[in-house]
Scaffold this active site. Sequence first.
Site, PDB file in Angstrom:
ATOM      1  CD  GLN A 103      -1.189  -0.165   3.718  1.00 57.77           C
ATOM      2  OE1 GLN A 103      -1.420   0.798   4.441  1.00 57.77           O
ATOM      3  NE2 GLN A 103      -1.769  -1.361   3.901  1.00 57.77           N
ATOM      4  CG  HIS A 269       3.893   1.096   4.005  1.00 56.51           C
ATOM      5  ND1 HIS A 269       3.371   2.171   3.313  1.00 56.51           N
ATOM      6  CD2 HIS A 269       2.993   0.815   4.991  1.00 56.51           C
ATOM      7  CE1 HIS A 269       2.221   2.530   3.865  1.00 56.51           C
ATOM      8  NE2 HIS A 269       1.964   1.716   4.878  1.00 56.51           N
ATOM      9  NE  ARG A 288      -6.392  -1.887   1.757  1.00 59.53           N
ATOM     10  CZ  ARG A 288      -7.428  -1.067   1.937  1.00 59.53           C
ATOM     11  NH1 ARG A 288      -8.134  -0.672   0.887  1.00 59.53           N
ATOM     12  NH2 ARG A 288      -7.756  -0.655   3.135  1.00 59.53           N
TER      13      ARG A 288
END
Length: 405
Positions: A103, A269, A288
Amino acid sequence: MIRISSAELHYAWGSPSAIPDLLGTPATGGPVAEAWFGAHHAGPSRIVPDPAGHDHAAPSGTLAAAIAEDSRRLLGDDVVARFGPTLPYLLKIIAADRPLSLQVHPNIEAAREGFDREEAAGVPLDAPHRSYRDRNHKPELVYALTRFEAVSGFRAPRRAAELLAGLDAPLAKELHDELAAQPDARGIEAAFTCLLQPGTRPGPEAVEEVVAACAARLAHGSPSPRADRTVVRLAEAYPGDPGIVTSLLLNPVTLHPGEALFVPAGGVHAYLSGVGVEIMASSDNVLRAGLTPKHVDVAELLRNVDYVAAPPIRIAPERFHGATRVYYAPVDDFELSITTVEDDGLHPLPGRGPRVLLCLDGAATVRGASGATLTLQRGEAAFVPASDGALQVEGRSRLIQADVP
């Protein structure tokens, strides 16, 4: 001072026991992924009535409603002038038993544009396929309560190419050649985009070949065991997902208890495991691209990624009057402090604005300059209005405080 309770979120990756054990809430056997302490509309804290019934003037309902009714007293003139009549941060406990999604969080300009675009299109605010749930950015800091594993930000392109070079899989060779030809941000962007966008996204078979190559390298003494283990772990949770392979492009991060990681807007991350305290700008904007059963928006994520390779941003604490460590993030929305009281003295707390307190251990008695006093046991939380002024704490305890710089 106002006692508050958390809003719990039950995502599938959550631990069934960590948050109930910490907060003293009932465990149902199902996952409890996050506990929110704040005023965001997606999960505002509720105000807990005074158990003794003494404070008849205390507000009721949600913290968000109380702030809307009396923002200047609760937030202070400075915070209202800078952020409007809203609490600018959100404090969470996060408990990950399984990896979270790959994301990115948007910057504030992208958040405003994206939110307005979805509003104009008539996408309901709570629709599962909505990407922007508010108009705010979402930089965040995570403070580890247990060992906490993550991947965050891009590796140096040459290092990513080295990892891929030792893998006997066609997809790995393709990515290696891309990075070898362009060992810079353009090469990282090309490799990352190749793995995620619909036109070039590899199928499950190509992904599994990379996973098998990493597993084979592990079995024969891998030069990069942590990277290979991450690939194998992600494949167990999300088989065939190209997000698995992106982990080879990202920095591995291990936080030990008491260490903190800052993730800026645009920083790609994925949190892998562990229990931590998160503080962020008050936002629920998550873009996402994989490693999740939730809605993915690859095009929007790719528009918001910062492709410049850089090491993870670890925040070292600064001491405040001995008992308190303050984690200053490079943003205006929040700061986090942890106060550990190991004697019978009275210790000052930093900050004077709207604060959220959460007792992690022991019993903390908090005293405000206004004369307000409140004792928090392990797992109990409170909102402290700006009007209560400077705080002091006594009682052997460990206390988290969220504040506005």
